[in-house]
Design an enzyme around this catalytic site. Structure first.
Site, short mmCIF file in Angstrom:
data_model
loop_
_atom_site.label_atom_id
_atom_site.label_comp_id
_atom_site.label_asym_id
_atom_site.label_seq_id
_atom_site.Cartn_x
_atom_site.Cartn_y
_atom_site.Cartn_z
N TYR A 94 0.83 -1.21 0.00
CA TYR A 94 0.00 0.00 0.00
C TYR A 94 0.86 1.26 0.00
O TYR A 94 0.49 2.28 -0.59
CB TYR A 94 -0.94 0.01 1.21
CG TYR A 94 -2.17 -0.83 1.01
CD1 TYR A 94 -3.28 -0.33 0.34
CD2 TYR A 94 -2.23 -2.14 1.48
CE1 TYR A 94 -4.41 -1.10 0.15
CE2 TYR A 94 -3.36 -2.93 1.30
CZ TYR A 94 -4.45 -2.40 0.62
OH TYR A 94 -5.56 -3.17 0.42
N GLU A 136 -7.96 -6.60 5.70
CA GLU A 136 -7.22 -7.74 5.16
C GLU A 136 -6.41 -8.45 6.24
O GLU A 136 -6.24 -9.67 6.19
CB GLU A 136 -6.32 -7.25 4.02
CG GLU A 136 -7.13 -6.87 2.78
CD GLU A 136 -6.38 -5.95 1.83
OE1 GLU A 136 -5.13 -5.87 1.92
OE2 GLU A 136 -7.05 -5.29 1.01
#
Length: 403
Positions: A94, A136
């Site tokens: 990310y 997640e």
């Protein structure tokens, strides 16, 4: 994020509507230039077709439109989260994506990308990354906590390879380490990773598990694609058909996906599939009949003809021995023998099924090509079915917006 930053994000919505794909295309080109190793994680076929750029543009737009209350996007976050976990995407990825996304906004918008707008999008992205990676993380923890569960890529070998139709072949996958596997929830998929020599890259694709849950193996049933202009998905599928034989090894991640039979399911079930979209339905149907499910189960399937109708013999047998199971089949070009057996001609049409269950609580599962899903969804809604009762699985990037 503060109120002023949220207002700035909302103000960029018109720009995203007009230039979203331009922005995401620039972003992917920039990221792969600076971090070419990520090409091994992304589906390059979806890059070539533009599907991934469009999907990301739609996701960024939806996030901007709901910046005041991103919690409403949790169903989307959950679906994408399962995909990310299936591809072993971790929090550090990310940070790479965020760096290139902010730089792309600055480079595409130019002078319009003021310091305040860049600061606002930096804060917005960090908020989104925290939301996504947090969700997640829970999915990873759930897999690791389950008996025989794992995270990341794990080597498997092909224990058996079986033709199911003229186009679809099943692969039985067993752990190369000799261990057990985490039973999937019927409807889930696994990611499989292979090295494609023509791209000099590892590439991954999700395939629905077509077998009933077990601790011993997973079965995927793969369609061989035809034509010269194959995308990466087609190349992976054909690589499995043409080069992967019994005894060969591939890498897998643990089952993922939220297109599933829920544990508390207690109502009639309708399965609607087109082509290779029948693969998750096979797992669902077999699991239901193995557990003596008492409610009516209705399966509607459409494909070109008998030769490409995978699992036909097994389905006929299940229907014959289970009074609560009914199936309705549509072929593009049925023979006279097909018609005598009740096969209908043309595109699958639920309006031709007078006995289609519409009892309160009935669950409708739809899987197939995008156009197929869209038609079935619209027809079900036209019949008065509540959209909350309709679950669908679209293979590939999430492009369908069904309302």
């Amino acid at each position: 994020m503060n109120i002023e930053q949220k207002q700035l994000i909302s103000a960029t919505v018109p720009v995203l509507k007009e230039n979203g794909v331009l922005l995401t295309t620039h972003f992917y080109n920039r990221m792969f230039t600076h971090n070419p190793e990520l090409k091994n994680m992304f589906n390059m076929g979806n890059q070539e077709s533009g599907k991934q750029q469009t999907a990301l543009a739609m996701a960024v737009l939806a996030y901007a439109e709901n910046i005041a209350n991103p919690g409403v996007l949790m169903p989307v976050v959950d679906r994408i989260g399962h995909k990310h976990v299936s591809l072993d995407i971790r929090p550090e990825h990310y940070q790479i994506v965020g760096r290139h996304l902010i730089a792309s906004i600055q480079e595409v918008l130019g002078a319009a990308a003021t310091a305040d707008i860049l600061d606002a999008w930096t804060a917005a992205y960090q908020q989104l990354a925290t939301l996504m990676s947090g969700h997640e993380s829970k999915l990873y923890q759930d897999k690791a906590a389950q008996q025989d569960g794992w995270t990341g890529w794990r080597p498997f070998f092909i224990g058996k390879k079986t033709e199911e139709s003229a186009e679809i072949t099943s692969f039985y996958l067993y752990p190369a380490d000799g261990g057990k596997v985490m039973p999937h929830i019927p409807g889930q998929y696994i990611s499989i990773r292979v090295f494609l020599p023509e791209l000099s890259l590892y590439q991954s694709r999700q395939y629905s598990v077509s077998s009933t849950p077990t601790h011993e193996y997973y079965r995927i049933s793969v369609k061989k694609e035809k034509g010269t202009a194959l995308d990466t998905d087609g190349k992976i599928s054909n690589y499995l058909h043409d080069f992967i034989q019994e005894g060969h090894k591939v890498d897998l991640t643990a089952p993922a996906g939220n297109f599933i039979l829920t544990a508390d399911l207690d109502a009639p079930v309708v399965l609607i599939s087109g082509g290779v979209g029948l693969t998750p339905m096979m797992s669902m149907l077999q699991h239901l009949v193995d557990n003596d499910y008492s409610h009516p189960i209705t399966w509607l399937h459409g494909c070109r003809n008998r030769k490409v109708h995978a699992f036909k013999v097994a389905l006929d047998e299940i229907t014959m021995v289970n009074e609560n199971v009914n199936q309705h089949v549509f072929y593009d070009l049925p023979t006279e023998i097909d018609k005598q057996e009740g096969v209908m001609e043309g595109f699958l049409d639920i309006n031709k099924i007078a006995s289609l269950p519409q009892f309160p609580g009935t669950r409708y599962y739809v899987c197939g090509p995008s156009a197929f899903i869209q038609k079935q969804f619209n027809d079900l809604i036209a019949k008065g079915i509540e959209k909350e009762s309709i679950l669908f699985e679209e293979f590939g990037p999430a492009l369908l917006q069904l309302n």
